[in-house]
Design an enzyme around this catalytic site. Sequence first.
Site, PDB file in Angstrom:
ATOM      1  N   LEU A  20       0.708  -1.161  -0.077  1.00 39.31           N
ATOM      2  CA  LEU A  20       0.012   0.025   0.263  1.00 39.31           C
ATOM      3  C   LEU A  20       0.910   1.127   0.036  1.00 39.31           C
ATOM      4  CD1 LEU A  20      -2.639  -1.006   2.825  1.00 39.31           C
ATOM      5  CD2 LEU A  20      -2.834  -1.139   0.123  1.00 39.31           C
ATOM      6  N   LYS A  70      15.428  -6.805   2.508  1.00 40.18           N
ATOM      7  CA  LYS A  70      15.908  -5.748   3.544  1.00 40.18           C
ATOM      8  C   LYS A  70      17.323  -5.953   3.946  1.00 40.18           C
ATOM      9  CE  LYS A  70      11.477  -4.124   5.007  1.00 40.18           C
ATOM     10  NZ  LYS A  70      10.665  -3.948   5.889  1.00 40.18           N
ATOM     11  N   ASN A  91      15.291  -0.407   5.005  1.00 39.55           N
ATOM     12  CA  ASN A  91      14.013  -0.309   4.304  1.00 39.55           C
ATOM     13  C   ASN A  91      13.909   0.968   3.611  1.00 39.55           C
ATOM     14  OD1 ASN A  91      13.541   1.592   6.596  1.00 39.55           O
ATOM     15  ND2 ASN A  91      11.324   0.994   6.649  1.00 39.55           N
ATOM     16  N   ASP A 106      12.070   1.173  10.092  1.00 39.82           N
ATOM     17  CA  ASP A 106      10.975   0.278  10.462  1.00 39.82           C
ATOM     18  C   ASP A 106      10.678  -0.037  12.157  1.00 39.82           C
ATOM     19  OD1 ASP A 106       9.625  -0.805   8.063  1.00 39.82           O
ATOM     20  OD2 ASP A 106      11.308  -2.416   7.984  1.00 39.82           O
ATOM     21  N   ALA A 132      12.924 -13.521  11.995  1.00 37.11           N
ATOM     22  CA  ALA A 132      14.219 -12.954  12.140  1.00 37.11           C
ATOM     23  C   ALA A 132      14.683 -12.363  10.903  1.00 37.11           C
ATOM     24  CB  ALA A 132      15.070 -14.331  12.656  1.00 37.11           C
ATOM     25  N   GLY A 133      13.800 -12.053  10.100  1.00 39.18           N
ATOM     26  CA  GLY A 133      13.955 -11.413   8.925  1.00 39.18           C
ATOM     27  C   GLY A 133      14.396  -9.926   8.977  1.00 39.18           C
ATOM     28  N   GLY A 134      14.291  -8.925   7.791  1.00 38.67           N
ATOM     29  CA  GLY A 134      14.649  -7.545   7.872  1.00 38.67           C
ATOM     30  C   GLY A 134      13.799  -6.923   8.932  1.00 38.67           C
ATOM     31  N   TYR A 229       0.125  -6.549   7.002  1.00 37.25           N
ATOM     32  CA  TYR A 229      -1.308  -5.948   6.641  1.00 37.25           C
ATOM     33  C   TYR A 229      -2.047  -6.406   5.522  1.00 37.25           C
ATOM     34  CZ  TYR A 229       1.585  -3.197   3.325  1.00 37.25           C
ATOM     35  OH  TYR A 229       2.114  -2.754   2.305  1.00 37.25           O
ATOM     36  N   GLY A 250      -0.993  -4.245  11.317  1.00 36.89           N
ATOM     37  CA  GLY A 250       0.330  -3.819  10.557  1.00 36.89           C
ATOM     38  C   GLY A 250       0.234  -2.323   9.945  1.00 36.89           C
TER      39      GLY A 250
HETATM   40  P1  NDP Z   1      12.113 -11.240   5.349  1.00 40.84           P
HETATM   41  O1  NDP Z   1      11.913 -11.969   3.951  1.00 40.84           O
HETATM   42  O2  NDP Z   1      13.385 -10.324   5.645  1.00 40.84           O
HETATM   43  O3  NDP Z   1      11.831 -12.031   6.556  1.00 40.84           O
HETATM   44  C1  NDP Z   1      10.894 -13.352   6.399  1.00 40.84           C
HETATM   45  C2  NDP Z   1      10.582 -13.903   7.597  1.00 40.84           C
HETATM   46  O4  NDP Z   1       9.398 -14.586   7.586  1.00 40.84           O
HETATM   47  C3  NDP Z   1      11.559 -14.785   8.150  1.00 40.84           C
HETATM   48  O5  NDP Z   1      11.763 -14.877   9.528  1.00 40.84           O
HETATM   49  C4  NDP Z   1      11.297 -16.043   7.584  1.00 40.84           C
HETATM   50  O6  NDP Z   1      11.816 -17.133   8.127  1.00 40.84           O
HETATM   51  C5  NDP Z   1       9.864 -16.180   7.741  1.00 40.84           C
HETATM   52  N1  NDP Z   1       8.943 -16.880   6.823  1.00 40.84           N
HETATM   53  C6  NDP Z   1       8.800 -16.862   5.390  1.00 40.84           C
HETATM   54  N2  NDP Z   1       8.013 -17.640   4.803  1.00 40.84           N
HETATM   55  C7  NDP Z   1       7.818 -18.458   6.123  1.00 40.84           C
HETATM   56  C8  NDP Z   1       7.170 -19.693   6.283  1.00 40.84           C
HETATM   57  N3  NDP Z   1       6.757 -20.305   4.891  1.00 40.84           N
HETATM   58  N4  NDP Z   1       7.199 -20.396   7.362  1.00 40.84           N
HETATM   59  C9  NDP Z   1       7.732 -19.909   8.180  1.00 40.84           C
HETATM   60  N5  NDP Z   1       8.327 -18.615   8.307  1.00 40.84           N
HETATM   61  C10 NDP Z   1       8.464 -18.103   7.268  1.00 40.84           C
HETATM   62  O7  NDP Z   1      10.732 -10.405   5.248  1.00 40.84           O
HETATM   63  P2  NDP Z   1      10.296  -8.900   5.787  1.00 40.84           P
HETATM   64  O8  NDP Z   1      10.874  -9.143   7.331  1.00 40.84           O
HETATM   65  O9  NDP Z   1      10.820  -7.657   5.003  1.00 40.84           O
HETATM   66  O10 NDP Z   1       8.805  -8.986   5.905  1.00 40.84           O
HETATM   67  C11 NDP Z   1       8.115  -9.874   6.848  1.00 40.84           C
HETATM   68  C12 NDP Z   1       6.459  -9.369   6.593  1.00 40.84           C
HETATM   69  O11 NDP Z   1       6.451  -8.198   7.426  1.00 40.84           O
HETATM   70  C13 NDP Z   1       6.265  -9.328   5.374  1.00 40.84           C
HETATM   71  O12 NDP Z   1       4.768  -9.892   5.115  1.00 40.84           O
HETATM   72  C14 NDP Z   1       5.986  -7.812   5.244  1.00 40.84           C
HETATM   73  O13 NDP Z   1       5.035  -7.484   4.161  1.00 40.84           O
HETATM   74  C15 NDP Z   1       5.764  -7.244   6.649  1.00 40.84           C
HETATM   75  N6  NDP Z   1       6.027  -5.983   6.782  1.00 40.84           N
HETATM   76  C16 NDP Z   1       5.071  -5.084   7.092  1.00 40.84           C
HETATM   77  C17 NDP Z   1       5.309  -3.798   7.473  1.00 40.84           C
HETATM   78  C18 NDP Z   1       4.645  -2.658   7.995  1.00 40.84           C
HETATM   79  O14 NDP Z   1       5.027  -1.506   8.061  1.00 40.84           O
HETATM   80  N7  NDP Z   1       3.329  -3.245   8.607  1.00 40.84           N
HETATM   81  C19 NDP Z   1       6.823  -3.376   7.228  1.00 40.84           C
HETATM   82  C20 NDP Z   1       7.799  -4.460   6.736  1.00 40.84           C
HETATM   83  C21 NDP Z   1       7.235  -5.521   6.517  1.00 40.84           C
HETATM   84  P3  NDP Z   1      13.376 -17.844   7.773  1.00 40.84           P
HETATM   85  O15 NDP Z   1      14.481 -16.938   8.447  1.00 40.84           O
HETATM   86  O16 NDP Z   1      13.135 -19.227   8.247  1.00 40.84           O
HETATM   87  O17 NDP Z   1      13.429 -17.360   6.325  1.00 40.84           O
END
Ligand code: NDP
Length: 284
Positions: A20, A70, A91, A106, A132-134, A229, A250
């Site tokens: 969005l 990220k 970000n 973020d 534990a992602g970005g 979200y 979110g």
């Molecule tokens: P990343 O790709 O950096 O991290 C993804 C995370 O999700 C990791 O912890 C990953 O685990 C886990 N993951 C992905 N697929 C699966 C699965 N099938 N089963 C279990 N764990 C899974 O993404 P971001 O951190 O950038 O984004 C994460 C979410 O947050 C997104 O949906 C994004 O849209 C949302 N977001 C919302 C924001 C807001 O302002 N509301 C801002 C930023 C993000 P692993 O380490 O094992 O790969």
Amino acid sequence: MNRDANRIFGVIGDPIDHSLSPRMHNAAFAHVGLPCLYLPFHVTSRELKNFVRHMGRMGLSGINVTIPHKISILDWLDSLSDDARRIGAVNTVSIENGRRRGSNTDGAGFLHALKSRTGFDPRGASVLLFGAGGSARAIAFALVKAGIKKISIVNRSMNHAESLATALKQYRSDVHCTIHGLASVRWQSVVPETKLIIQATSIGLKNNRSIPLRFSAAARGTVVCDIVYRPGLTPFLKKAAGCGLKILDGLPMLLSQGALAFRIWTGRRAPIDVMETILKLGVK
Ligand code: NDP
């Protein structure tokens, strides 16, 4: 740099259709009278390096970065803010004279949303963080900076959880940090003591999947956040609300991190009310 000139911004990610941010930023630019445009770019992991290297020549003045870039984008930037370096994720990128500078809004965005919408005070709190992602990294650092005393990180890949825990301990050695595999975590050992639960994985973004957490074990007054979200509440938040817990979706984080990025790019205060109205329309 003339900050009032025609400029193009965007957001890169894979997937990107759900974002969005274009609606939110285009509405903000129009409201303050800046002749700027914000576009979504579908960029795969294979395309990331080339996109980032050439985005200055493509006429871009700045981008937001979302899933899954990220962390990996750090390799292709010229400089980082202190926050982005500490967190290990970016970000927001500004491009000036061909040089790409990465920042992270973020963590501050999440914290502002948490405090302003729920009144939660992180000082001394125990937190349960999924992911534990970005984004999870930024949220974890913001919470540690804000004074939490314990964080339990639950993630699918243990090496990513371990990397985050190591970085957090280097930052603040007095924070108690434990890591758990998503498939093997013993809920009874992490849920009852927590006062704040945050879902920061991408689970639930594209489907109705949810983390199989039993909210009935959570203490009264626990705040539950899902940073994903999408139209309506995620299944995770629906379950939490069904157990009488306070929830935060979110959108407020999206709004706050976007307002901070707007400030970085334009030097102006973001028109928060306009951006929020557009976001609310966007998820209906
Ligand atoms: P990343 O790709 O950096 O991290 C993804 C995370 O999700 C990791 O912890 C990953 O685990 C886990 N993951 C992905 N697929 C699966 C699965 N099938 N089963 C279990 N764990 C899974 O993404 P971001 O951190 O950038 O984004 C994460 C979410 O947050 C997104 O949906 C994004 O849209 C949302 N977001 C919302 C924001 C807001 O302002 N509301 C801002 C930023 C993000 P692993 O380490 O094992 O790969």
